[in-house]
Design an enzyme around this catalytic site. Structure first.
Site, PDB file in Angstrom:
ATOM      1  CB  SER A  73      -0.927   0.007   1.225  1.00 25.91           C
ATOM      2  OG  SER A  73      -0.168  -0.074   2.425  1.00 25.91           O
ATOM      3  CD  GLU A  74       2.890   3.554   3.273  1.00 30.76           C
ATOM      4  OE1 GLU A  74       2.864   4.450   2.425  1.00 30.76           O
ATOM      5  OE2 GLU A  74       2.458   3.690   4.434  1.00 30.76           O
TER       6      GLU A  74
END
Length: 229
Positions: A73-74
């Site tokens: 997600s980063e």
């Protein structure tokens, strides 16, 4: 399979994260860049079952080219580093001492000369929701001229020209945070503040580190201890 060696390396380092106390659960993420390709750990997968085939490969715009699972997600943070710097590896963790320190200061106090490994005092990137462009921008700004930063109320990011180096820097950053926290706690009980190194001393150490280190003879294994003593 594209970037087979890099994917295998990501698995090796990812599976060290939890035993070495840099993450809990499935938190944290790693990536490497090779040319216009980025290999990154997938989102929310137990590191114990991670395999090279499950590592995601994207381009520098985030378009996924290989891997059945969603990338971390980063990914905006990783891509921001690669699109604005020459770094080829990113390590993001939720190490305990670093996460605690990130809630207390805007810059990690320089209580030890190993701060020089990061190119200067370690900044704390202002808080933004995880996985957002705002967090990516905050971290990229805090990394300017530095090899690592803290993420306010979150964790750490370290970067380098190899995954081994970025990982080692993450370990050093966690140690620096723990040293400062212990010194601050003991100092509070004694009514004193931890001594900090002056800026000119840090500059001297940064210069000394520029010529420090040795390369092991061929066949003796990987050497990633730039600041070994």
């Amino acid at each position: 399979m594209r970037l087979a060696n890099e994917r295998a390396e990501l698995v090796r380092f990812a599976q060290r994260l939890r035993p070495e106390g840099l993450v809990v659960g499935t938190s944290g993420n790693l990536s490497v860049r090779v040319g216009d390709l980025v290999a990154a750990t997938p989102s929310g997968l137990d590191y114990d079952v991670l395999t090279p085939e499950l590592i995601c490969v994207t381009d520098l715009h985030g378009e996924q080219l290989e891997g059945e699972l969603d990338p971390t997600s980063e990914m905006p943070l990783h891509l921001s580093v690669y699109n604005t710097t020459d770094h080829t590896s990113v390590v993001h963790t939720h190490a305990t001492a670093a996460a605690v320190a990130s809630t207390l200061v805007d810059e990690l106090p320089v209580v030890h000369y190993l701060t020089a490994l990061f190119g200067g005092p370690v900044r704390v990137a202002p808080y933004a929701t995880y996985g957002t462009p705002e967090l990516a921008a905050s971290v990229t700004e805090a990394l300017k001229g530095r090899a690592g930063c803290l993420m306010s109320n979150h964790g750490t990011v370290t970067v380098g020209d190899s995954l081994a180096k970025a990982y080692l820097l993450n370990q050093y950053l966690e140690w620096l945070c723990e040293v400062w926290l212990r010194a601050a706690t003991a100092g509070a009980a004694l009514g004193v503040s931890p001594r900090e190194l002056p800026g000119d001393e840090l500059d001297r150490v940064i210069e000394k580190f520029g010529s420090y280190g040795q390369v092991p003879p061929p066949g003796t294994g990987e050497g990633a201890g730039e600041a070994g003593r």
